[in-house]
Design a protein around this motif. Structure first.
Motif, PDB file in Angstrom:
ATOM      1  N   ALA C  16       0.839  -1.208   0.000  1.00 25.52           N
ATOM      2  CA  ALA C  16       0.000   0.000   0.000  1.00 25.52           C
ATOM      3  C   ALA C  16       0.869   1.251   0.000  1.00 25.52           C
ATOM      4  CB  ALA C  16      -0.936  -0.009   1.210  1.00 25.52           C
ATOM      5  N   LEU C  17       1.970   1.221   0.761  1.00 21.07           N
ATOM      6  CA  LEU C  17       2.879   2.376   0.760  1.00 21.07           C
ATOM      7  C   LEU C  17       3.417   2.638  -0.645  1.00 21.07           C
ATOM      8  CD1 LEU C  17       4.994   1.691   4.005  1.00 21.07           C
ATOM      9  CD2 LEU C  17       3.010   3.191   3.771  1.00 21.07           C
ATOM     10  N   THR C  18       3.814   1.552  -1.352  1.00 19.93           N
ATOM     11  CA  THR C  18       4.342   1.764  -2.708  1.00 19.93           C
ATOM     12  C   THR C  18       3.257   2.297  -3.640  1.00 19.93           C
ATOM     13  OG1 THR C  18       3.836  -0.432  -3.642  1.00 19.93           O
ATOM     14  CG2 THR C  18       5.874  -0.221  -2.383  1.00 19.93           C
ATOM     15  N   GLY C  19       2.047   1.768  -3.518  1.00 21.73           N
ATOM     16  CA  GLY C  19       0.949   2.240  -4.363  1.00 21.73           C
ATOM     17  C   GLY C  19       0.679   3.716  -4.117  1.00 21.73           C
ATOM     18  N   ALA C  20       0.702   4.118  -2.843  1.00 24.86           N
ATOM     19  CA  ALA C  20       0.438   5.523  -2.517  1.00 24.86           C
ATOM     20  C   ALA C  20       1.559   6.410  -3.047  1.00 24.86           C
ATOM     21  CB  ALA C  20       0.282   5.688  -1.009  1.00 24.86           C
ATOM     22  N   LEU C  21       2.791   5.911  -3.017  1.00 24.78           N
ATOM     23  CA  LEU C  21       3.891   6.718  -3.559  1.00 24.78           C
ATOM     24  C   LEU C  21       3.736   6.901  -5.066  1.00 24.78           C
ATOM     25  CD1 LEU C  21       6.960   5.491  -1.481  1.00 24.78           C
ATOM     26  CD2 LEU C  21       6.052   7.815  -1.614  1.00 24.78           C
ATOM     27  N   VAL C  22       3.298   5.849  -5.747  1.00 23.41           N
ATOM     28  CA  VAL C  22       3.043   6.001  -7.182  1.00 23.41           C
ATOM     29  C   VAL C  22       1.895   6.986  -7.400  1.00 23.41           C
ATOM     30  CG1 VAL C  22       2.270   4.811  -9.260  1.00 23.41           C
ATOM     31  CG2 VAL C  22       4.021   3.771  -7.827  1.00 23.41           C
ATOM     32  N   ALA C  23       0.857   6.910  -6.544  1.00 22.24           N
ATOM     33  CA  ALA C  23      -0.263   7.855  -6.645  1.00 22.24           C
ATOM     34  C   ALA C  23       0.228   9.287  -6.434  1.00 22.24           C
ATOM     35  CB  ALA C  23      -1.344   7.498  -5.629  1.00 22.24           C
ATOM     36  N   SER C  24       1.235   9.459  -5.579  1.00 23.94           N
ATOM     37  CA  SER C  24       1.737  10.811  -5.333  1.00 23.94           C
ATOM     38  C   SER C  24       2.436  11.351  -6.575  1.00 23.94           C
ATOM     39  CB  SER C  24       2.694  10.828  -4.139  1.00 23.94           C
ATOM     40  OG  SER C  24       4.000  10.421  -4.522  1.00 23.94           O
ATOM     41  N   ARG C  25       3.069  10.466  -7.352  1.00 21.98           N
ATOM     42  CA  ARG C  25       3.688  10.902  -8.604  1.00 21.98           C
ATOM     43  C   ARG C  25       2.632  11.348  -9.603  1.00 21.98           C
ATOM     44  NH1 ARG C  25       9.103   8.601  -9.686  1.00 21.98           N
ATOM     45  NH2 ARG C  25       8.465   7.981 -11.751  1.00 21.98           N
ATOM     46  N   ALA C  26       1.395  10.778  -9.496  1.00 19.30           N
ATOM     47  CA  ALA C  26       0.311  11.180 -10.391  1.00 19.30           C
ATOM     48  C   ALA C  26      -0.517  12.316  -9.792  1.00 19.30           C
ATOM     49  CB  ALA C  26      -0.587   9.982 -10.702  1.00 19.30           C
ATOM     50  N   GLN C  27      -0.109  12.807  -8.606  1.00 13.66           N
ATOM     51  CA  GLN C  27      -0.777  13.927  -7.939  1.00 13.66           C
ATOM     52  C   GLN C  27      -2.274  13.703  -7.754  1.00 13.66           C
ATOM     53  OE1 GLN C  27       0.679  17.707  -9.590  1.00 13.66           O
ATOM     54  NE2 GLN C  27       2.297  17.308  -8.124  1.00 13.66           N
ATOM     55  N   GLY C  67      -8.561  -1.727   5.563  1.00 18.48           N
ATOM     56  CA  GLY C  67      -8.263  -0.643   6.492  1.00 18.48           C
ATOM     57  C   GLY C  67      -6.761  -0.426   6.633  1.00 18.48           C
ATOM     58  N   VAL C  68      -6.015  -1.536   6.670  1.00 20.64           N
ATOM     59  CA  VAL C  68      -4.559  -1.432   6.758  1.00 20.64           C
ATOM     60  C   VAL C  68      -3.996  -0.731   5.522  1.00 20.64           C
ATOM     61  CG1 VAL C  68      -2.431  -2.803   6.739  1.00 20.64           C
ATOM     62  CG2 VAL C  68      -4.305  -3.410   8.290  1.00 20.64           C
ATOM     63  N   ALA C  69      -4.514  -1.117   4.339  1.00 22.65           N
ATOM     64  CA  ALA C  69      -4.049  -0.480   3.102  1.00 22.65           C
ATOM     65  C   ALA C  69      -4.385   1.005   3.116  1.00 22.65           C
ATOM     66  CB  ALA C  69      -4.681  -1.164   1.883  1.00 22.65           C
ATOM     67  N   ALA C  70      -5.607   1.343   3.569  1.00 14.39           N
ATOM     68  CA  ALA C  70      -6.009   2.752   3.621  1.00 14.39           C
ATOM     69  C   ALA C  70      -5.123   3.528   4.582  1.00 14.39           C
ATOM     70  CB  ALA C  70      -7.480   2.863   4.026  1.00 14.39           C
ATOM     71  N   ALA C  71      -4.785   2.916   5.727  1.00 14.30           N
ATOM     72  CA  ALA C  71      -3.903   3.592   6.684  1.00 14.30           C
ATOM     73  C   ALA C  71      -2.555   3.897   6.042  1.00 14.30           C
ATOM     74  CB  ALA C  71      -3.726   2.712   7.928  1.00 14.30           C
ATOM     75  N   GLY C  72      -2.026   2.930   5.299  1.00 22.18           N
ATOM     76  CA  GLY C  72      -0.748   3.165   4.617  1.00 22.18           C
ATOM     77  C   GLY C  72      -0.845   4.330   3.645  1.00 22.18           C
ATOM     78  N   ILE C  74      -2.917   6.872   3.750  1.00 27.80           N
ATOM     79  CA  ILE C  74      -3.066   8.149   4.467  1.00 27.80           C
ATOM     80  C   ILE C  74      -1.710   8.621   5.000  1.00 27.80           C
ATOM     81  CG2 ILE C  74      -4.124   9.221   6.505  1.00 27.80           C
ATOM     82  CD1 ILE C  74      -6.551   7.321   6.000  1.00 27.80           C
ATOM     83  N   ILE C  75      -0.944   7.686   5.559  1.00 28.33           N
ATOM     84  CA  ILE C  75       0.390   8.051   6.061  1.00 28.33           C
ATOM     85  C   ILE C  75       1.228   8.666   4.942  1.00 28.33           C
ATOM     86  CG2 ILE C  75       2.558   7.099   6.954  1.00 28.33           C
ATOM     87  CD1 ILE C  75       0.864   5.044   8.500  1.00 28.33           C
ATOM     88  N   VAL C  76       1.219   7.991   3.779  1.00 25.90           N
ATOM     89  CA  VAL C  76       2.040   8.491   2.671  1.00 25.90           C
ATOM     90  C   VAL C  76       1.548   9.853   2.199  1.00 25.90           C
ATOM     91  CG1 VAL C  76       2.652   8.089   0.249  1.00 25.90           C
ATOM     92  CG2 VAL C  76       2.819   6.237   1.908  1.00 25.90           C
ATOM     93  N   PHE C  77       0.212  10.036   2.155  1.00 24.06           N
ATOM     94  CA  PHE C  77      -0.334  11.307   1.665  1.00 24.06           C
ATOM     95  C   PHE C  77       0.227  12.489   2.447  1.00 24.06           C
ATOM     96  CE2 PHE C  77      -3.641  14.608   1.227  1.00 24.06           C
ATOM     97  CZ  PHE C  77      -3.817  14.608  -0.144  1.00 24.06           C
ATOM     98  N   PHE C  78       0.388  12.286   3.764  1.00 22.71           N
ATOM     99  CA  PHE C  78       0.809  13.406   4.600  1.00 22.71           C
ATOM    100  C   PHE C  78       2.313  13.461   4.865  1.00 22.71           C
ATOM    101  CE2 PHE C  78      -3.735  13.107   5.674  1.00 22.71           C
ATOM    102  CZ  PHE C  78      -4.074  14.394   5.329  1.00 22.71           C
TER     103      PHE C  78
END
Lengths: 207, 207, 207
Positions: C16-27, C67-72, C74-78
């Protein structure tokens, strides 16, 4: 049924060759070849088995299929440089794989006593989705989208021929062979002589 | 339940229209239109049925759905040139399809007595994955990734509204209609008035 | 088995952390982060459960995983802006996630008494397909295709180590830990010191 198993093996092996050729265009290592080849080889059949809710996915029931796909990948890894045009190799081997995968999907659906429409659709899905996954993962233009070429149409005609032959002759093996022949003939005609259906034309183009 | 079937038919038909419009941008032939339209139309529901382990995928149980998708594709093939902007047609029809697919996923999960969280997730998955498959296969930027637009958020809100209405009123049909209305209202607001959530901003941009 | 559940949780969280980091590259916005993170986090395990025909997909049986994936996410978003290089963060977290996902797939297949070859393949599939879906949807070059890096090879070696340890020691927990260690060591060596296998070279290049 031995013919159905033979179609499955042939489809796995030939799709694996196409997957490995695409992997060679991406300059992967041998394990990368085997990965892409296996994905291509069993992708369509896996989808077929999941949608038809068969008890076990075909390659889980019999892991030899993965060995066959790996063998295809290894052969390509060491011999692809002998090909004059890998692109033409991909197109023609894909045509051959499509022509055995469609009757394999048809046969699996008939064995589960599916209605005619589902039989045809499972033929199309088994034939088209392995190559589609290969092209999407490797970022090639999917063959199903290649403009002005027949692809899904070939699978559709093959499936229809199978249904007609089943109803007329009652002989499933004959129907599957007719299905393979019709699919290949149409696809080959489209590659060689550019047989095609009218495509959508927008005026003005692309809005 | 007739309402659930109506939602399924509506979602299949409208998603098929969007798939065919995307196929028109790729200038495919009629069979290509039907292929992309069907993939878009039944992709989300197929994933839903596989994940929920329903006995039979909905369109295998009732192949009429594929006929509905094909009808949508044929209509678009012969009339898309009448649209002033196909792009706007895709966005609005997709919004409509999303708004009926989310309650269809919710209803299917409720029928299997899934917990609330899974009900909402199946609403999101049914709504989002058909369009996602369409965009990935046709190499368009997925609508779910369109920057600064609400998309998954609309499905999430629709699903949440459904859960609230089920608990408050106990009436599933009402809950599904409220779900559809909430999803569409939010998506329409995002398209028309650019409603959005704050997006992630990197300082410095893209590392 | 608690170890198997721990591997599943760890794999879901880190993917989930890696997915969120990729999402951050796509803003994307926060819900977009959660969507991509969840897709990455449960994609491989969902495929594993569907192919193995387990009664219930793991996150449907226990929605806490989402929920665990969502928590990951959210952490990355901030916090992602605190990273010096998000790209390096993705590569290393992905290596960690791969190393726990492979033994999770292996353990699930062993629990169903699958033959050795299927055990290894399910390890590879569970490890590789979540990241593959993330990269295909977000239009990044899939890590499995990154030229001259070991990726699938690491999963294959990890799975093989697991099989050897099961046969030699008979202790599944030990085998799963050895599998994780072997996968991570090989992947880390490939990232840090460019360990690689010979790649296919075409003469002349790309036909």
């Amino acid at each position: 049924m031995p013919l159905l198993a033979a179609l499955d093996y042939a489809s796995v092996f030939v799709f694996a060759l196409t997957g490995a050729l695409v992997a060679s265009r991406a300059q992967l290592d041998l394990i990368g070849f085997i990965f892409i080849a296996s994905l291509t080889a069993v992708g369509g059949g896996t989808l077929r088995d999941l949608i038809l809710n068969r008890d076990t996915v075909f390659w889980v029931a019999n892991p030899v299929y993965i060995g066959v796909a790996a063998a295809g990948a290894i052969i390509v890894f060491f011999t692809a440089h002998l090909l004059e045009s890998r692109y033409r190799g991909i197109v023609w081997l894909d045509a051959l794989a499509l022509s055995v995968a469609v009757p394999s999907g048809v046969g699996a659906a008939v064995a589960l006593r599916m209605p005619d429409s589902i039989v045809v659709i499972m033929g199309i899905a088994t034939g088209c989705f392995g190559g589609l996954m290969r092209d999407v993962v490797c970022n090639e233009v999917p063959l199903v989208l290649r403009q002005g070429e027949l692809y899904v149409t070939c699978a559709l005609c093959g499936g229809t021929v199978a249904i007609l032959l089943i109803h007329v002759t009652g002989a499933l093996p004959l129907a599957l062979l007719g299905c393979a022949a019709a699919t290949f003939a149409l696809r080959a005609g489209s590659i060689l002589w550019h047989w095609r259906l009218p495509v959508y034309k927008s005026f003005p183009p692309r809005q």
